[in-house]
Design an enzyme around this catalytic site. Structure first.
Site, PDB file in Angstrom:
ATOM      1  N   GLY A  36      33.521   0.670 -19.976  1.00  0.00           N
ATOM      2  CA  GLY A  36      34.003   2.045 -20.041  1.00  0.00           C
ATOM      3  C   GLY A  36      32.866   3.009 -20.349  1.00  0.00           C
ATOM      4  O   GLY A  36      31.732   2.806 -19.895  1.00  0.00           O
TER       5      GLY A  36
ATOM      6  N   GLU B 220       9.746  -8.557  -3.518  1.00  0.00           N
ATOM      7  CA  GLU B 220       9.556  -9.741  -2.654  1.00  0.00           C
ATOM      8  C   GLU B 220      10.337  -9.601  -1.347  1.00  0.00           C
ATOM      9  O   GLU B 220      10.794 -10.590  -0.780  1.00  0.00           O
ATOM     10  CB  GLU B 220       9.973 -11.050  -3.350  1.00  0.00           C
TER      11      GLU B 220
ATOM     12  N   GLU C 185       0.861  -1.185   0.000  1.00  0.00           N
ATOM     13  CA  GLU C 185       0.000   0.000   0.000  1.00  0.00           C
ATOM     14  C   GLU C 185       0.899   1.238   0.000  1.00  0.00           C
ATOM     15  O   GLU C 185       2.111   1.119   0.214  1.00  0.00           O
ATOM     16  CB  GLU C 185      -0.913  -0.019   1.246  1.00  0.00           C
TER      17      GLU C 185
ATOM     18  N   TRP D  65       1.775  -0.496  -6.182  1.00  0.00           N
ATOM     19  CA  TRP D  65       2.796  -1.358  -6.778  1.00  0.00           C
ATOM     20  C   TRP D  65       2.259  -2.710  -7.230  1.00  0.00           C
ATOM     21  O   TRP D  65       2.816  -3.748  -6.866  1.00  0.00           O
ATOM     22  CB  TRP D  65       3.940  -1.622  -5.797  1.00  0.00           C
TER      23      TRP D  65
ATOM     24  N   GLU E 202      17.204  -6.181   3.743  1.00  0.00           N
ATOM     25  CA  GLU E 202      17.089  -6.124   5.212  1.00  0.00           C
ATOM     26  C   GLU E 202      16.016  -7.105   5.691  1.00  0.00           C
ATOM     27  O   GLU E 202      16.194  -7.801   6.707  1.00  0.00           O
ATOM     28  CB  GLU E 202      16.731  -4.697   5.673  1.00  0.00           C
TER      29      GLU E 202
HETATM   30  C1  LIG Z   1       8.627  -2.116  -9.572  1.00  0.00           C
HETATM   31  C2  LIG Z   1       7.963  -2.656  -8.347  1.00  0.00           C
HETATM   32  C3  LIG Z   1       7.031  -3.678  -8.462  1.00  0.00           C
HETATM   33  C4  LIG Z   1       6.372  -4.163  -7.322  1.00  0.00           C
HETATM   34  N1  LIG Z   1       5.400  -5.128  -7.472  1.00  0.00           N
HETATM   35  C5  LIG Z   1       4.659  -5.484  -6.380  1.00  0.00           C
HETATM   36  C6  LIG Z   1       3.547  -6.373  -6.526  1.00  0.00           C
HETATM   37  O1  LIG Z   1       3.278  -6.894  -7.606  1.00  0.00           O
HETATM   38  N2  LIG Z   1       2.763  -6.611  -5.431  1.00  0.00           N
HETATM   39  C7  LIG Z   1       3.037  -6.060  -4.214  1.00  0.00           C
HETATM   40  O2  LIG Z   1       2.290  -6.325  -3.264  1.00  0.00           O
HETATM   41  N3  LIG Z   1       4.102  -5.243  -4.038  1.00  0.00           N
HETATM   42  C8  LIG Z   1       4.924  -4.941  -5.091  1.00  0.00           C
HETATM   43  N4  LIG Z   1       5.996  -4.088  -4.938  1.00  0.00           N
HETATM   44  C9  LIG Z   1       6.249  -3.521  -3.628  1.00  0.00           C
HETATM   45  C10 LIG Z   1       7.478  -4.094  -2.948  1.00  0.00           C
HETATM   46  O3  LIG Z   1       7.199  -5.401  -2.512  1.00  0.00           O
HETATM   47  C11 LIG Z   1       7.856  -3.144  -1.811  1.00  0.00           C
HETATM   48  O4  LIG Z   1       8.337  -1.951  -2.401  1.00  0.00           O
HETATM   49  C12 LIG Z   1       8.898  -3.735  -0.900  1.00  0.00           C
HETATM   50  O5  LIG Z   1       8.355  -4.799  -0.149  1.00  0.00           O
HETATM   51  C13 LIG Z   1       9.460  -2.683   0.079  1.00  0.00           C
HETATM   52  O6  LIG Z   1       8.428  -1.999   0.724  1.00  0.00           O
HETATM   53  P1  LIG Z   1       8.419  -0.393   0.768  1.00  0.00           P
HETATM   54  O7  LIG Z   1       8.718   0.090  -0.596  1.00  0.00           O
HETATM   55  O8  LIG Z   1       7.173   0.032   1.408  1.00  0.00           O
HETATM   56  O9  LIG Z   1       9.654  -0.023   1.662  1.00  0.00           O
HETATM   57  P2  LIG Z   1       9.607   0.119   3.272  1.00  0.00           P
HETATM   58  O10 LIG Z   1       8.988  -1.079   3.875  1.00  0.00           O
HETATM   59  O11 LIG Z   1       9.041   1.439   3.616  1.00  0.00           O
HETATM   60  O12 LIG Z   1      11.159   0.118   3.595  1.00  0.00           O
HETATM   61  C14 LIG Z   1      11.995   1.267   3.371  1.00  0.00           C
HETATM   62  C15 LIG Z   1      13.419   0.916   3.800  1.00  0.00           C
HETATM   63  O13 LIG Z   1      13.448   0.576   5.193  1.00  0.00           O
HETATM   64  C16 LIG Z   1      13.990  -0.708   5.372  1.00  0.00           C
HETATM   65  N5  LIG Z   1      13.291  -1.388   6.470  1.00  0.00           N
HETATM   66  C17 LIG Z   1      11.950  -1.503   6.633  1.00  0.00           C
HETATM   67  N6  LIG Z   1      11.667  -2.192   7.761  1.00  0.00           N
HETATM   68  C18 LIG Z   1      12.868  -2.528   8.320  1.00  0.00           C
HETATM   69  C19 LIG Z   1      13.245  -3.261   9.481  1.00  0.00           C
HETATM   70  N7  LIG Z   1      12.359  -3.818  10.311  1.00  0.00           N
HETATM   71  N8  LIG Z   1      14.578  -3.400   9.733  1.00  0.00           N
HETATM   72  C20 LIG Z   1      15.507  -2.877   8.898  1.00  0.00           C
HETATM   73  N9  LIG Z   1      15.207  -2.165   7.775  1.00  0.00           N
HETATM   74  C21 LIG Z   1      13.904  -2.014   7.488  1.00  0.00           C
HETATM   75  C22 LIG Z   1      13.782  -1.423   4.054  1.00  0.00           C
HETATM   76  O14 LIG Z   1      14.707  -2.478   3.871  1.00  0.00           O
HETATM   77  C23 LIG Z   1      14.002  -0.290   3.066  1.00  0.00           C
HETATM   78  O15 LIG Z   1      15.384  -0.103   2.863  1.00  0.00           O
HETATM   79  C24 LIG Z   1       6.699  -3.638  -6.046  1.00  0.00           C
HETATM   80  C25 LIG Z   1       7.678  -2.643  -5.936  1.00  0.00           C
HETATM   81  C26 LIG Z   1       8.302  -2.151  -7.056  1.00  0.00           C
HETATM   82  C27 LIG Z   1       9.340  -1.066  -6.909  1.00  0.00           C
END
Ligand SMILES: Cc1cc2nc3c(=O)[nH]c(=O)nc-3n(C[C@H](O)[C@H](O)[C@H](O)COP(=O)(O)OP(=O)(O)OC[C@H]3O[C@@H](n4cnc5c(N)ncnc54)[C@H](O)[C@@H]3O)c2cc1C
Length: 398
Positions: free
Chosen positions: A352, A376, A131, A160, A380
């Site tokens: 290069g 997926e 979300e 996403w 982290e």
């Molecule tokens: C091109 C693309 C396609 C996608 N397709 C799908 C899809 O088909 N279906 C779907 O459901 N989702 C999809 N996603 C979403 C994707 O699964 C999420 O972007 C991903 O799980 C990370 O979540 P976030 O972006 O909310 O990052 P956040 O959860 O906000 O994390 C931000 C940063 O904080 C770090 N972090 C968060 N929690 C912790 C913790 N407890 N300890 C240490 N570090 C932490 C993370 O590693 C990251 O570096 C897609 C994303 C992209 C970019």
């Protein structure tokens, strides 16, 4: 590939499938990938070709019209396809996860209703957990489904969705009121059948346009808005609400093997491009491959390709044997995606200045590799899964 990323112990059928897919990638994917990516165009002809090969039904049980192949076969197919163009593997990935979840957790009626059409590619799957406010923290999902007679009414916003516009079936994870203490036990997966396209595709179900991305072009990634969207209680995956988190985590576990396989495919291609370029480009009177600094880079890249492939195969085989593979899938995904980023970066350096030109394939791979560090579950999150699993296994007693 000539020497790297070989897999021991494959059956004749697996070898035949992989040879067919390899040939298809050489002839139908690699020659068109650059132009399609530049135009951000959906690979319609390639998708039709994959339908004809039966790839949408690769892992679906034979009784539902699929080929009944294993996760390993699927992962090796994905590796081949991602070697040609990662976006094409994106088209089948969410479909595969959705079909897997229905096959494993669906009711008999749901399997009979969805799987035969999924096997032909007539029905194509997307899955939606993320979300705008959350991705890693799945249990915090806000989109809510309220029971209303035989239906549920869903309100909220998802983010996403890979294949959000081109898929006509979405496995949608939302919050329902089960009264459970633990947040994740109040989550339910719905199987949402919808028309392909953008805008208000059904009353209260809106697919805004494609999200502009750094790479991973061609394949559509969208938001999904649910505004009083009404869906029957028979669309609850498995028929029982409150089990959605478990369903999705099971799906994501096989999804992680698939992301590892994609990372392997891109890394293989990056190595192939680098090893060819290094033998053509000459500096200081010899091919750059003859400079030890470049040769050692090639050695390190190939070692990473091999290690990632072996871990990916191990994780797939473990799941195929019926064992839990959360730790191994997390390790394979972590290692393969990090190595993929490093190998593409090294291939870029070997090119290069030309590596910075859009005429060269490595420029595209450089923009595709970072997604694998995120999709997926980020690196982290993989480390959290791996360490939790290991601490469970190696718990000190007393
Ligand atoms: C091109 C693309 C396609 C996608 N397709 C799908 C899809 O088909 N279906 C779907 O459901 N989702 C999809 N996603 C979403 C994707 O699964 C999420 O972007 C991903 O799980 C990370 O979540 P976030 O972006 O909310 O990052 P956040 O959860 O906000 O994390 C931000 C940063 O904080 C770090 N972090 C968060 N929690 C912790 C913790 N407890 N300890 C240490 N570090 C932490 C993370 O590693 C990251 O570096 C897609 C994303 C992209 C970019």
């Amino acid at each position: 590939m000539a020497r790297l990323a070989r897999t021991a112990g494959l059956t004749d059928v697996q070898q035949e499938i992989l040879a067919t897919v390899h040939d298809f990638v050489e002839k139908e994917v690699i020659p068109h990938a650059q132009a399609l990516e530049k135009a951000d165009a959906y690979p319609t002809d390639i998708v039709e070709g994959m339908k004809e090969m039966g790839l949408f039904g690769l892992t679906i049980d034979e009784e539902y019209g699929g080929l009944g192949e294993s996760l390993l076969t699927y992962a090796l197919v994905v590796e081949e396809i991602a070697r040609g163009w990662m976006s094409v593997s994106g088209v089948i990935n969410t479909h595969f996860i959705t079909a897997y979840m229905i096959g494993r957790h669906g009711t008999d009626e749901q399997k009979a209703h969805f799987l035969p059409r999924m096997a032909t590619g007539e029905l194509r799957g997307a899955f939606s957990m993320s979300e705008p406010d959350l991705g890693s923290d799945v249990a915090a999902i806000k989109t809510r489904a309220k029971r209303d007679g035989d239906d549920y009414v869903v309100d909220g916003q998802k983010m996403w969705l890979t294949n959000g516009g081109t898929a006509n079936l979405v496995a949608l994870l939302v919050r329902t009121d089960e009264g459970a203490e633990k947040a994740h036990e109040n989550l339910t997966t719905f199987l949402v059948e919808k028309p392909v396209g953008y805008g208000e595709v059904a009353p209260g179900l809106i697919v805004p346009g494609k999200i502009e991305k750094m790479g991973y072009k061609g394949v559509d990634t969208t938001e999904l808005v649910l505004d009083g969207y009404r869906i029957g209680a028979d669309a609850v995956l498995g028929g029982v609400p409150g089990r959605g988190f478990r369903h999705m985590m099971d799906g994501v576990e096989v999804g992680r093997v698939n992301v590892a396989a994609r990372a392997c495919g891109i890394a293989i291609r990056a190595f192939e491009l680098a090893v060819a370029y290094a033998q053509q480009r000459r500096t200081f009177g010899k091919a750059i491959a003859e400079h030890q600094a470049v040769a050692f880079k090639l050695a390190e890249m190939a070692t990473k390709v091999e290690a990632a492939h072996l871990m990916m195969v191990n994780a797939a085989r473990l799941k195929d044997s019926g064992q839990r593979n959360d730790v191994e899938a997390g390790m394979a995904k972590l290692l393969a995606s990090e190595y993929c980023a490093e190998v593409t970066q090294d291939a870029f350096r070997i090119h290069g200045g030309y590596g910075y030109s859009k005429e060269y394939e490595i420029e595209r791979l450089m923009r595709e590799a970072p997604f694998l560090l995120i999709g997926e579950g980020t690196s982290e999150i993989q480390k959290m899964i791996i360490s939790r699993g290991l601490l469970r296994e190696y718990r000190q007693r007393g």
